[in-house]
Design a protein around this motif. Structure first.
Motif, PDB file in Angstrom:
ATOM      1  N   ARG A 210      -7.773  10.177  -0.419  1.00 32.94           N
ATOM      2  CA  ARG A 210      -6.627  10.831  -0.808  1.00 32.94           C
ATOM      3  C   ARG A 210      -6.687  11.243  -2.458  1.00 32.94           C
TER       4      ARG A 210
ATOM      5  N   ARG B 230      -0.765   7.318  -7.227  1.00 28.44           N
ATOM      6  CA  ARG B 230      -1.692   6.029  -7.366  1.00 28.44           C
ATOM      7  C   ARG B 230      -3.159   6.060  -6.249  1.00 28.44           C
TER       8      ARG B 230
ATOM      9  N   GLN C 152       0.697  -1.157   0.117  1.00 30.31           N
ATOM     10  CA  GLN C 152       0.076  -0.222  -0.179  1.00 30.31           C
ATOM     11  C   GLN C 152       0.734   1.105  -0.086  1.00 30.31           C
ATOM     12  N   GLY C 153       2.090   1.135   0.364  1.00 26.42           N
ATOM     13  CA  GLY C 153       2.986   2.319   0.387  1.00 26.42           C
ATOM     14  C   GLY C 153       3.598   2.589  -0.865  1.00 26.42           C
TER      15      GLY C 153
ATOM     16  N   GLU D 245      -0.998   4.010   7.912  1.00 27.84           N
ATOM     17  CA  GLU D 245      -0.773   4.076   9.328  1.00 27.84           C
ATOM     18  C   GLU D 245      -2.181   3.597   9.893  1.00 27.84           C
ATOM     19  N   PRO D 246      -2.149   3.136  11.091  1.00 25.79           N
ATOM     20  CA  PRO D 246      -3.438   2.856  11.643  1.00 25.79           C
ATOM     21  C   PRO D 246      -4.245   4.058  11.871  1.00 25.79           C
ATOM     22  N   THR D 247      -5.725   3.741  11.600  1.00 29.13           N
ATOM     23  CA  THR D 247      -6.604   5.063  11.819  1.00 29.13           C
ATOM     24  C   THR D 247      -6.644   5.403  13.390  1.00 29.13           C
ATOM     25  N   GLY D 248      -6.860   4.032  14.118  1.00 33.05           N
ATOM     26  CA  GLY D 248      -6.830   4.436  15.613  1.00 33.05           C
ATOM     27  C   GLY D 248      -7.496   3.327  16.307  1.00 33.05           C
TER      28      GLY D 248
ATOM     29  N   TYR E 164      -6.126  13.281   8.191  1.00 29.96           N
ATOM     30  CA  TYR E 164      -6.410  12.341   9.170  1.00 29.96           C
ATOM     31  C   TYR E 164      -7.637  12.894   9.740  1.00 29.96           C
TER      32      TYR E 164
ATOM     33  N   LEU F 298      -6.980   2.458   7.401  1.00 34.59           N
ATOM     34  CA  LEU F 298      -5.624   2.581   7.457  1.00 34.59           C
ATOM     35  C   LEU F 298      -5.699   4.101   6.810  1.00 34.59           C
ATOM     36  N   GLU F 299      -4.877   5.156   7.195  1.00 33.08           N
ATOM     37  CA  GLU F 299      -4.580   6.209   6.850  1.00 33.08           C
ATOM     38  C   GLU F 299      -3.502   6.289   5.665  1.00 33.08           C
ATOM     39  N   THR F 300      -3.235   7.013   4.970  1.00 33.07           N
ATOM     40  CA  THR F 300      -2.091   7.405   4.047  1.00 33.07           C
ATOM     41  C   THR F 300      -1.339   8.580   4.507  1.00 33.07           C
ATOM     42  N   LYS F 301      -0.231   8.365   4.952  1.00 32.14           N
ATOM     43  CA  LYS F 301       0.612   9.635   5.245  1.00 32.14           C
ATOM     44  C   LYS F 301       1.842   9.764   4.314  1.00 32.14           C
TER      45      LYS F 301
ATOM     46  N   VAL G  94     -10.942   4.912   1.908  1.00 30.75           N
ATOM     47  CA  VAL G  94      -9.985   5.344   2.805  1.00 30.75           C
ATOM     48  C   VAL G  94      -8.980   6.138   2.390  1.00 30.75           C
TER      49      VAL G  94
ATOM     50  N   ARG H 244     -14.202   6.833  10.079  1.00 29.75           N
ATOM     51  CA  ARG H 244     -14.114   6.324   8.942  1.00 29.75           C
ATOM     52  C   ARG H 244     -15.436   5.196   8.929  1.00 29.75           C
TER      53      ARG H 244
ATOM     54  N   LEU I  40      -7.697  -1.746   4.414  1.00 29.08           N
ATOM     55  CA  LEU I  40      -7.626  -0.566   3.969  1.00 29.08           C
ATOM     56  C   LEU I  40      -8.632   0.422   4.472  1.00 29.08           C
ATOM     57  N   ALA I  41      -9.638  -0.114   4.764  1.00 26.59           N
ATOM     58  CA  ALA I  41     -10.513   0.983   5.483  1.00 26.59           C
ATOM     59  C   ALA I  41     -10.197   1.433   6.759  1.00 26.59           C
TER      60      ALA I  41
ATOM     61  N   ARG J 179       0.092  12.883  13.748  1.00 29.06           N
ATOM     62  CA  ARG J 179      -1.187  12.721  13.170  1.00 29.06           C
ATOM     63  C   ARG J 179      -1.577  13.567  12.046  1.00 29.06           C
ATOM     64  N   ALA J 180      -1.039  13.415  10.874  1.00 30.06           N
ATOM     65  CA  ALA J 180      -1.370  14.360   9.441  1.00 30.06           C
ATOM     66  C   ALA J 180      -1.149  13.683   8.361  1.00 30.06           C
ATOM     67  N   GLY J 181      -1.896  14.032   7.331  1.00 29.14           N
ATOM     68  CA  GLY J 181      -1.771  13.301   6.266  1.00 29.14           C
ATOM     69  C   GLY J 181      -0.430  13.337   5.332  1.00 29.14           C
TER      70      GLY J 181
END
Lengths: 286, 487
Positions: free
Chosen positions: B467, B471, A129-130, A146-149, B460, A275-278, B487, A253, A272-273, B439-441
């Motif tokens: 996003r 991709r 996913q990265g 990253e985990p949503t929490g 977040y 997970l956040e993307t940083k 997500v 979410r 994926l639902a 904790r930031a995108g």
């Protein structure tokens, strides 16, 4: 024919690694598929739900910071313990879901295999996913999941173990912690799962398991401001709309309920639902 | 403010390149049409309050017409077109944007109030870059990691803000079309003009009618679009408040929703950071685009032992910023986008003073007409102050201090938002440790407010979900497993 009196189990909640009764002191009758009495399960209250959220929040820093290898190891160990309890799970699934022993065995085996499958994702999901992003500038730019929490999970009502495992494992494998509301009608496999988790290496609070009424407990989880996400798969479709509306208060979410075939290949979407993307821009220069 | 400043002769960009019409219809089914009930509104230049054009206000019936046009185009043309051909339309659009870049930049600055330097060097080049990037994805989707045959969703309803009008349009339309969806897009009420010029570009590119539809209007138009039952996908960029309303109104539907909402980003300066470079980053973080940036670095967290020197350098630098005519090539700070936004900035700034923070602005002459607010710095801000908690969306910086990295993380994360953050230090390991904890995108290290079509962007927590870019940005416009929230 032994005349020994069997020792009956008291079914309790699983919160912060401990087994409390509901603070409300209430319980409800769990019956088998034909309506025969099986056990009394704890009837979780709003307070229990809040305690469970607190426990999940407390467990989050350690669990989300554990190395992926470590999370994979911990989860694989859980699968080993699931296998060891096979007989007990089969009996509970057969009674609760009204399955033949053969079908119950198949469901329990699939649940254990599902757990193994997810355990293996712990140190792979980031690679899948990265990404490294070829930005037009002197930066190393990368995106990682990253985990949503804290995730609230309304477990499937029908599939009391395979369904349960299929919604809990994807949440915790990537570092989230969760509060799970077990199948209302067939909660006993969930209680047994909590006993497995308690004797595994999973830190207390990563999975918190409540038994009780969806209509009573779910609204508190959906509206809780310290819950980051919610899986509504165990909610009825009417209920789900209200829960999704409540979840908007802090933009949780939301995974909407869908008809799932729990025996089929799960794919990535449940992971994926939650997970956040940083994305990080790191400069390149001398 | 000692010493003489260089003076600049005015260097205005010419408006002659523009061929503005006096009024614009809605762009539905490939042509400009009047609204069914005939309502219009005026769009003005926020720098002069001059009326630029009359624009049509789309009502429910108009939105319905646009969604139907998009549906027809989806079913009859766009979903049947070879992906390669879809991509070629997007390449065409990207090229036309480049060819008409100056025209678009002038119009953007005129309608939005942002300096021409920014619209010319940032907004419009990025618009072309996003179209180029996603053009190439159109025929490569099976390799994007969403399964062997990823399907589009159908009709996307998109609502965008006024801070980067055409750039936000590109963020929305480029991936939507690349994935095979058709769109109905509503630009912001105060900045509809570049979207309408984009409609002309779609005509110029011979894009099939109905693939892109533009409906102008205010909140009610947006609501009609978001709530329309013929919409399969809702993408919104704007305030967290409206984002929550959309999350509620789409609950229980089959619509896939992505939201890019507000922020209150921390820009964190450690004592080993090169001060001059950090000051440039702070200025870029909060005064870029007059602070009308959802990911703006509106909270400066500076390590206590360098707070004085950072703040004094910052003030010296702010004294050199030139505020004024957005079309002047030497202008650094343009106009506030609307009277309403100016009122909000004034109100929160007054609250900042009332709550005990110390307010400072460089000596700065504000034009008589139009909407203006000087670059403003608040020191002595605590985390309890409203100016440290609420999104101001203007050129107002709140300065807080910290001692340890852990304290910086604690303060940075102490917000319901989680869109972006900045870290300034020479130490690479500290950058990556901070990036982990925040904790930031998006985390920018030793830079701020960088955007790139390959780089996923989004929030977040209450800064939204989904996003845009890279991709990852494709997922918002593809049917990927669960049709619910992305997500």
């Amino acid at each position: 024919m032994s005349d020994r009196l069997s020792v009956r189990k008291t079914y309790k909640l699983y919160v912060g690694g401990k087994f409390p009764r509901s603070e409300s002191g209430r319980s409800y009758e769990v019956t088998d598929a034909k309506g025969g009495f099986l056990a009394n399960a704890a009837l979780a209250s709003r307070k229990d739900a809040r305690d469970a959220v607190q426990a999940a929040r407390k467990a989050l820093p350690e669990w989300s910071a554990a190395t992926a290898y470590n999370r994979g190891q911990v989860l694989y160990r859980v699968a080993e313990l699931l296998e060891g309890r096979r007989g007990q799970f089969v009996a509970e699934v057969a009674a609760g879901e009204g399955l033949t022993t053969r079908k119950a065995e198949a469901a329990v085996d699939a649940a254990t295999d599902r757990w193994v499958w997810y355990a293996g994702w712990a140190d792979k999901i980031m690679q899948v996913q990265g990404s490294a992003n070829p930005v037009a500038g002197p930066y190393f730019d990368f995106s990682i999941p990253e985990p949503t929490g804290v995730v609230a999970v309304l477990a499937p009502q029908g599939s009391s173990l395979l369904g349960l495992v299929s919604v809990v494992a994807p949440v915790i494998v990537a570092g989230n912690t969760c509060v799970v509301l077990a199948s209302e009608r067939a909660p006993l496999p969930a209680v047994t799962l909590s006993e497995v988790l308690a004797t595994s290496d999973l830190p207390g609070g990563v999975v918190n398991l409540l038994t009780g009424r969806v209509a009573e407990v779910a609204p508190w989880l959906a509206s809780h401001m310290d819950v980051n996400a919610i899986d509504l798969v165990g909610a009825g479709s009417d209920q789900a709309i209200d829960l999704e509306v409540a979840a908007a208060d802090n933009l949780k979410r939301v995974l909407r309920p869908t008809d799932e075939d729990w025996a089929s290949e799960p794919g990535l979407h449940r992971m994926l639902a939650f997970l956040e993307t940083k994305t990080v821009w790191h400069p390149i220069g001398v | 403010m000692a010493g003489k400043k260089f003076t600049y002769a005015p260097a205005p960009e010419s408006r002659a390149i523009l061929d503005l019409r006096s009024s614009y219809g809605l762009f539905i089914g490939g042509e400009f049409v009047d609204s069914i009930d005939g309502r219009t509104f005026k769009t003005i230049s926020p720098a002069t309050e001059e009326v630029l054009a009359e624009v049509t206000e789309a009502g429910e019936a108009d939105v319905d017409r646009a969604v139907q046009a998009a549906r027809r185009a989806y079913e009859r043309i766009w979903s049947k077109l070879a992906p390669r051909e879809r991509g070629k339309y997007l390449y065409r659009i990207a090229r036309i944007v480049q060819e008409r870049a100056r025209e678009l930049a002038v119009l953007e600055s005129l309608d939005n109030g942002k300096p021409i330097r920014e619209s010319r060097d940032v907004d419009i080049p990025l618009v072309a870059a996003y179209f180029f990037y996603y053009a190439g994805w159109a025929d490569k989707l099976p390799y994007a990691g969403f399964g062997p045959d990823p399907r589009p969703l159908g009709v996307a309803g998109q609502v965008i803000p006024w801070n980067f009008p055409l750039l936000m349009l590109a963020w929305k339309i480029a991936p939507a079309l690349a994935c095979g969806n058709t769109v109905v897009l509503k630009p912001a009420e105060t900045t509809p003009l570049t979207a309408l010029l984009f409609a002309e570009i779609c005509q110029q590119a011979d894009l099939p009618p109905g693939v892109v539809n533009i409906v102008t209007g205010a909140g009610e138009t947006g609501r009609a679009l978001v709530e329309h039952s013929g919409v399969d996908k809702v993408a919104f960029t704007g305030s967290t408040e409206v984002g929550k309303m959309i999350a509620r109104s789409t609950a229980g539907s089959k619509k896939k929703v992505t939201l890019e909402l507000g922020g209150k980003a921390a820009n964190i300066v450690f004592d080993d950071a090169p001060i001059d470079q950090a000051v440039e980053g702070i200025v870029n973080g909060i005064f870029f685009n007059q602070g009308h940036v959802c990911c703006a670095g509106s909270r400066l967290l500076v390590q206590e032992n360098v707070a004085d020197i950072v703040v004094s350098s910052l003030k010296r630098r702010l004294g050199t910023l030139r505020l004024g005519d957005p079309l002047d090539k030497n202008t650094d700070v343009g106009a506030i986008n609307s009277a309403e936004q100016l009122a909000r900035i004034r109100e929160l700034s007054d609250v900042g003073e009332e709550e005990g923070a110390e307010r400072w602005s460089p000596p700065c002459e504000l034009p008589d007409r139009g909407f203006w607010f000087p670059p403003t710095v608040f020191t002595g801000v605590t985390q309890a102050h409203r100016i440290a908690r609420e999104e101001i969306f203007g050129p107002v910086l709140s300065v807080l201090t910290f001692r340890t990295p852990a304290e910086a993380v604690e303060k940075a994360n102490n917000t319901p938002y989680g869109l972006s953050a900045g870290v300034w230090t020479e130490k690479g390991s500290l950058i990556l440790w901070m990036a982990n904890q925040l904790r930031a995108g998006v985390v920018w290290a030793n830079t701020f407010n960088r955007f790139d079509p390959t780089s996923p962007f989004g929030g977040y927590k209450e800064s939204g979900f989904g996003r845009e870019g890279g991709r990852h940005g494709l997922e918002a416009y593809l049917a990927t497993g669960n049709r619910g929230r992305d997500v």
